[in-house]
Write an enzyme that holds these catalytic residues in place. Structure first.
Site, short mmCIF file in Angstrom:
data_model
loop_
_atom_site.label_atom_id
_atom_site.label_comp_id
_atom_site.label_asym_id
_atom_site.label_seq_id
_atom_site.Cartn_x
_atom_site.Cartn_y
_atom_site.Cartn_z
N LYS A 53 0.84 -1.20 0.00
CA LYS A 53 0.00 0.00 0.00
C LYS A 53 0.88 1.25 0.00
O LYS A 53 0.62 2.20 -0.74
CB LYS A 53 -0.94 -0.02 1.21
CG LYS A 53 -2.03 -1.09 1.07
CD LYS A 53 -2.70 -1.46 2.37
CE LYS A 53 -3.65 -2.65 2.15
NZ LYS A 53 -4.24 -3.16 3.39
N GLN A 97 -4.92 -2.07 9.59
CA GLN A 97 -4.79 -3.41 8.99
C GLN A 97 -5.38 -4.48 9.91
O GLN A 97 -5.12 -4.50 11.11
CB GLN A 97 -3.31 -3.70 8.70
CG GLN A 97 -3.06 -4.99 7.95
CD GLN A 97 -3.63 -5.00 6.54
OE1 GLN A 97 -3.68 -3.98 5.87
NE2 GLN A 97 -4.06 -6.16 6.09
N ASP A 120 -11.31 1.90 3.72
CA ASP A 120 -11.60 0.47 3.65
C ASP A 120 -13.08 0.22 3.36
O ASP A 120 -13.46 -0.88 2.98
CB ASP A 120 -11.25 -0.20 4.99
CG ASP A 120 -9.90 -0.90 4.98
OD1 ASP A 120 -9.52 -1.40 3.91
OD2 ASP A 120 -9.26 -0.94 6.04
N1 GUN Z 1 -6.92 -7.46 6.02
C1 GUN Z 1 -7.15 -8.20 4.91
N2 GUN Z 1 -7.69 -7.43 3.94
C2 GUN Z 1 -7.80 -6.18 4.46
C3 GUN Z 1 -8.29 -4.94 3.94
O1 GUN Z 1 -8.75 -4.83 2.80
N3 GUN Z 1 -8.21 -3.89 4.77
C4 GUN Z 1 -7.74 -3.97 6.04
N4 GUN Z 1 -7.71 -2.89 6.78
N5 GUN Z 1 -7.28 -5.11 6.55
C5 GUN Z 1 -7.32 -6.21 5.76
#
Ligand code: GUN
Length: 293
Positions: A53, A97, A120
């Site tokens: 990211k 996350q 998200d």
């Molecule tokens: N863990 C697995 N996929 C995601 C996601 O798309 N966003 C976040 N914040 N955590 C994750």
């Protein structure tokens, strides 16, 4: 292999290109999109995601902040970080996350994020807007799946879509999005999960099969209808001592077998995963526009 490959890298590039104008329009107003990613604990897969990211932010010249905290971090400490990011004018998108250590209530953290900065799309405010057909910030993986289908002109309207998996991150939202009235939706959606009886019987009905379970080998060739579109959301690490890293990434789908039967299929890696990150960049721009409008 008879199936055509759905190329996430290629579609992600197209999405980035389409974003350039919106980024330039923000720049004219002196705004640089800013994304903060918060990583708690030492899950190696989560660290890899957060790194990807940050790299994507660098590519698009976004302002990017990665905040890492140890696995003992308390809910209070994490809530404080979120509150600071909510008040930081350089940050338009906040991502915490998942998974979080067990002493932290994930929903409490999601609820603390300003819904306008919820890149998200996990905040119940944004989930609700999506469900009533007024989407604002959509969850990245489902949004990416729909972009992939749009790029290859795979229209879900009137099709039988079977989603395997009912997570809040993928299964539930992708099902909700595909059943909406509107473009790239209008599908007849079935959601199968760990308590479904006779999974192969259900998956064989699918014109479009979306596997989001997190278990390698869940979908075998006998479980798909000839000519089906197969979207593999799984990202699973399997041991591979012969490789540098010691592991290999595989999806939930038996790729080689299913590629002989499907009309379209996504690879892992290079499929849905790429799109999740691309859509996060889109959401960061959307959030920057929302917050500064
Ligand atoms: N863990 C697995 N996929 C995601 C996601 O798309 N966003 C976040 N914040 N955590 C994750």
């Amino acid at each position: 292999m008879t199936a055509q490959l759905i190329d996430g890298k290629e579609v992600a590039r197209t999405v980035h290109k389409a974003l350039k104008q919106r980024i330039a329009a923000l720049a004219e107003r002196g705004i640089q999109p800013g994304l903060a990613a918060v990583l708690v604990g030492d899950d190696p897969a989560s660290a890899t995601y957060v790194n990807s990211k940050a790299k994507a932010c660098e590519k698009l010249r976004f302002y990017s902040q990665v905040i890492t905290r140890p696995s003992e971090t308390t809910q209070q400490e994490l809530l404080k970080i979120v509150a600071e990011l909510n008040n930081n004018p350089k940050i338009h998108g906040i991502l915490v996350q998942s998974p979080l250590p067990k002493q932290i209530d994930e929903l409490a953290i999601t609820l603390a994020i300003n819904p306008d900065k919820d890149v998200d799309g996990f905040h119940p405010h944004n989930v609700g807007l999506m469900l009533v057909g007024r989407p604002r910030l959509l969850p990245c993986t489902p949004f990416g799946i729909i972009k992939l289908m749009e790029h290859y002109e795979i229209d879900p309207a009137g099709k039988e879509v079977v989603v395997v998996g009912r997570s809040n991150i993928v299964g539930k939202p992708v099902a909700a999005m595909l059943m909406q009235k509107g473009p790239m939706a209008n599908a007849t959606v079935t959601v199968a999960h760990s308590r479904s009886v006779d999974l192969p019987d259900i998956t064989r009905r699918a014109d479009i099969l979306i596997a989001a379970v997190g278990r390698p080998g869940t979908i075998t060739p006998d479980m798909i209808k000839p000519g089906a579109v197969v979207i593999d959301v799984g990202v699973n690490r399997v041991e591979a001592p012969e490789t540098d890293k010691g592991y290999r990434l595989v999806g939930d789908v038996d790729f080689a077998g299913c590629a002989e039967k499907a009309s379209w299929i996504t690879p892992v890696p290079g499929g849905v995963g790429r799109m999740t990150i691309a859509m996060l960049m889109v959401n960061t721009v959307t959030a920057a526009e929302l917050i500064t409008s």
